[in-house]
Enzyme design. Structure first.
Site, PDB file in Angstrom:
ATOM      1  N   SER A 129       0.824  -1.212   0.000  1.00 46.02           N
ATOM      2  CA  SER A 129       0.000   0.000   0.000  1.00 46.02           C
ATOM      3  C   SER A 129       0.855   1.258   0.000  1.00 46.02           C
ATOM      4  CB  SER A 129      -0.914   0.029   1.229  1.00 46.02           C
ATOM      5  OG  SER A 129      -1.652   1.242   1.225  1.00 46.02           O
ATOM      6  N   LYS A 183      -4.456  -6.800   3.455  1.00 46.48           N
ATOM      7  CA  LYS A 183      -4.505  -5.670   2.515  1.00 46.48           C
ATOM      8  C   LYS A 183      -5.944  -5.375   2.099  1.00 46.48           C
ATOM      9  CE  LYS A 183      -3.324  -2.300  -0.080  1.00 46.48           C
ATOM     10  NZ  LYS A 183      -3.772  -2.246  -1.407  1.00 46.48           N
ATOM     11  N   HIS A 186      -7.454  -3.500   4.870  1.00 47.91           N
ATOM     12  CA  HIS A 186      -6.874  -2.151   4.813  1.00 47.91           C
ATOM     13  C   HIS A 186      -7.693  -1.293   3.842  1.00 47.91           C
ATOM     14  CE1 HIS A 186      -4.488   0.799   2.555  1.00 47.91           C
ATOM     15  NE2 HIS A 186      -3.770   0.995   3.646  1.00 47.91           N
ATOM     16  N   ASN A 187      -7.985  -1.862   2.679  1.00 48.23           N
ATOM     17  CA  ASN A 187      -8.735  -1.108   1.680  1.00 48.23           C
ATOM     18  C   ASN A 187     -10.180  -0.855   2.113  1.00 48.23           C
ATOM     19  OD1 ASN A 187      -6.360  -1.360   0.231  1.00 48.23           O
ATOM     20  ND2 ASN A 187      -7.387  -1.746  -1.698  1.00 48.23           N
ATOM     21  N   GLU A 190     -10.010   1.947   4.286  1.00 48.72           N
ATOM     22  CA  GLU A 190      -9.733   3.105   3.412  1.00 48.72           C
ATOM     23  C   GLU A 190     -11.051   3.649   2.828  1.00 48.72           C
ATOM     24  OE1 GLU A 190      -6.536   2.405   0.438  1.00 48.72           O
ATOM     25  OE2 GLU A 190      -8.008   2.957  -1.071  1.00 48.72           O
TER      26      GLU A 190
HETATM   27  C1  6PG Z   1      -3.259   1.356  -1.612  1.00 45.55           C
HETATM   28  C2  6PG Z   1      -4.575   1.544  -2.332  1.00 45.55           C
HETATM   29  C3  6PG Z   1      -4.528   0.853  -3.648  1.00 45.55           C
HETATM   30  C4  6PG Z   1      -5.580   1.343  -4.622  1.00 45.55           C
HETATM   31  C5  6PG Z   1      -6.971   1.000  -4.223  1.00 45.55           C
HETATM   32  C6  6PG Z   1      -7.985   1.858  -4.909  1.00 45.55           C
HETATM   33  O1  6PG Z   1      -3.323   0.837  -0.518  1.00 45.55           O
HETATM   34  O2  6PG Z   1      -2.223   1.767  -2.140  1.00 45.55           O
HETATM   35  O3  6PG Z   1      -5.598   1.008  -1.574  1.00 45.55           O
HETATM   36  O4  6PG Z   1      -4.544  -0.510  -3.421  1.00 45.55           O
HETATM   37  O5  6PG Z   1      -5.452   2.700  -4.809  1.00 45.55           O
HETATM   38  O6  6PG Z   1      -7.184  -0.334  -4.602  1.00 45.55           O
HETATM   39  O7  6PG Z   1      -9.164   1.204  -4.782  1.00 45.55           O
HETATM   40  P1  6PG Z   1     -10.488   1.638  -5.485  1.00 45.55           P
HETATM   41  O8  6PG Z   1     -10.154   1.889  -6.935  1.00 45.55           O
HETATM   42  O9  6PG Z   1     -11.366   0.477  -5.294  1.00 45.55           O
HETATM   43  O10 6PG Z   1     -10.921   2.880  -4.791  1.00 45.55           O
END
Ligand code: 6PG
Length: 472
Positions: A129, A183, A186-187, A190
């Protein structure tokens, strides 16, 4: 023939940046991509001290790696990973390690671990990430799987990862596909935090009537204090970005429809699958879906016009309350995601070290924030904490901020500003902290119409009642 320490398959921006980061740290690395241009550009973009080689033939690429081979895949999740594996597996030798650094679904990783394992090869799922910049300068890295293979990679991973207090933001996340799972969560977190920030923005913009310069100031101040985090920091900067087509702020020109690549949805599906309540993450996923109904929303906004939003009496106090509400709802979103990891660890026998998870999320990743320090302290005290809300120090923070979350959610409700994330964070908190939920009634109804039985408060066992209709 010169042999390289590492190999990278996939030289898109993420793959190339991660490769340069590895090379910057003194490891030699070869890169492969089907796109010849990308292979050619690789060496052109390298510095003189890097030992980097772009190779356009998969056979030559594999032959150029030292044994056991350590090959990182940075290709889109899904079919592209299987396609690479199909071509590369016949070229590998016993003990070689393939590391998937994309956002792969954990079940896919399980399948690949078994497949490569049956051929005496190691396959590891590794979350990375931090976006393009993080890959180049120091991401947060979440590897899982075979411990022996991990041990071989550890020095390199520690060298390239972000550092917080001189400690690398990488650690072993557990067995099997734990790296991908961590991960994924984590998302999910996010998604929730981004949803909450967008709601805070809406309340400040349409409630307190702040313009972009004022929003910049608010987010700047928030980022300088206890809310310091990557997502608050980039939001601050977004409010200052001017458009190149018009003379306006760019934020006001962007269409309000969110994209999504799927990791948030997987998090929600997983939580449903293994029975964990993560409503703020769920609502963040569904809010992006709802945002796509732009035309319907326009139509509905005309059919249901809203009253003008009353400006709060005391703007400074309102901003403070929105900030505290955002802080607490963010904390609750982490709590939900971490609770999912606790359950998944049991369910799938991952043995995820929660303390290490929050430790390596403190730097490099998208959800990094100073709040994670407090979680780290909590897990240091009790590594088996089932929910972060049960920690006494966290409880003290919650008690201090809960009034602001209630007031902010109430403002959203009464003014007609959608505050789905804030409200579900509050609703989750209220349900989670209630000794007697009204679910006794649901159990009674289930037993009434379907003889589904119920348990009692006062005695052991399972009961069924022949419920009487009063109108009989
Ligand atoms: C990270 C981000 C990366 C990506 C996301 C975007 O941790 O660096 O999470 O993995 O930017 O997958 O996800 P979406 O396109 O679903 O918003």
């Amino acid at each position: 023939m010169e042999r390289y320490n590492y190999g990278m398959v996939g030289l898109g921006v993420m793959g190339r940046n991660l490769l340069y980061n590895i090379a910057d740290n003194g490891f030699s690395i070869a890169g492969f991509d089907l796109d010849e241009e990308k292979v050619k550009e690789l060496e052109e973009g390298a510095t003189s001290t890097m030992k980097v080689k772009g190779i356009g033939s998969l056979e030559d690429f594999v032959a150029a790696l030292e044994s056991p081979r350590k090959i990182i895949l940075m290709v889109p999740a899904g079919k592209p990973v299987d396609a690479v594996l199909e071509n590369i597996i016949p070229l590998l030798s016993k003990g070689d390690i393939v590391i998937d650094a994309g956002n792969s679904y954990f079940e896919d990783t399980n399948r690949r671990v078994a497949d490569l394992g049956s051929k005496n090869l190691h396959f590891m799922g590794m979350g990375v990430s931090g976006g393009e910049k993080g890959a180049r300068t120091g991401p947060s890295i979440m590897p899982g799987g075979d411990l022996e293979a991990f041990n071989l990679l550890q020095p390199m991973l520690e060298a390239i990862a972000a550092k917080v207090d001189n400690e690398a933001c990488t650690a072993y996340m557990g067995k099997g596909s734990a790296g991908n799972y961590v991960k994924m969560v984590h998302n999910g977190i996010e998604y929730a935090i981004m949803q909450l920030i967008s709601e805070a923005y809406d309340l400040l913009k349409r409630g307190a009537k702040l313009n972009n310069d004022q929003l910049y100031e608010v987010f700047r101040e928030w980022n300088n204090g206890e809310m310091n985090s990557f997502l608050i920091e980039i939001t601050r900067d977004i409010f200052q970005q001017k458009d190149t087509f018009t003379d306006q702020y760019l934020i006001d020109q962007i269409l309000d429809k969110a994209g999504a690549k799927g990791t948030g949805k997987w998090t929600s599906e997983q939580a449903m699958e293994i029975g964990v309540s993560i409503p703020t993450i769920d609502i963040a996923v569904t809010s992006r879906i709802l945002s796509a109904y732009k035309e319907e929303r326009v139509q509905a906004s005309q059919l249901y016009p809203k009253a003008e939003i009353a400006t709060p009496e005391n703007t400074d106090q309102f901003i403070k309350e929105v900030g505290d509400a955002l802080y607490l709802a963010t904390l609750i979103s982490y709590a939900q995601g971490l609770a999912l990891l606790v359950k998944a660890s049991e369910e799938y026998k991952f043995e995820i070290p929660l303390k290490d998870v929050v430790k390596i999320w403190r730097g490099g990743c998208i959800i990094r924030s100073v709040l994670l320090e407090k979680f780290y302290t909590a897990y240091t005290k009790d590594p088996n904490l089932s929910n972060i809300l049960l920690d006494a120090d966290i409880a003290a923070i919650v008690k201090e901020k809960i009034g602001s979350l209630r007031k902010t959610a109430a403002f959203a409700v009464s003014s007609g500003v959608s505050g789905l994330g804030l409200q579900t964070a509050l609703g989750y908190f209220d349900a989670y902290t209630t000794e007697y939920l009204p679910i006794n009634l649901i159990q009674a109804q289930r037993d009434y119409f379907g003889a589904h039985t119920y348990q009692r408060l006062d005695r052991e066992g399972v009961f069924h009642t022949s419920w009487q209709s009063v109108n009989q």
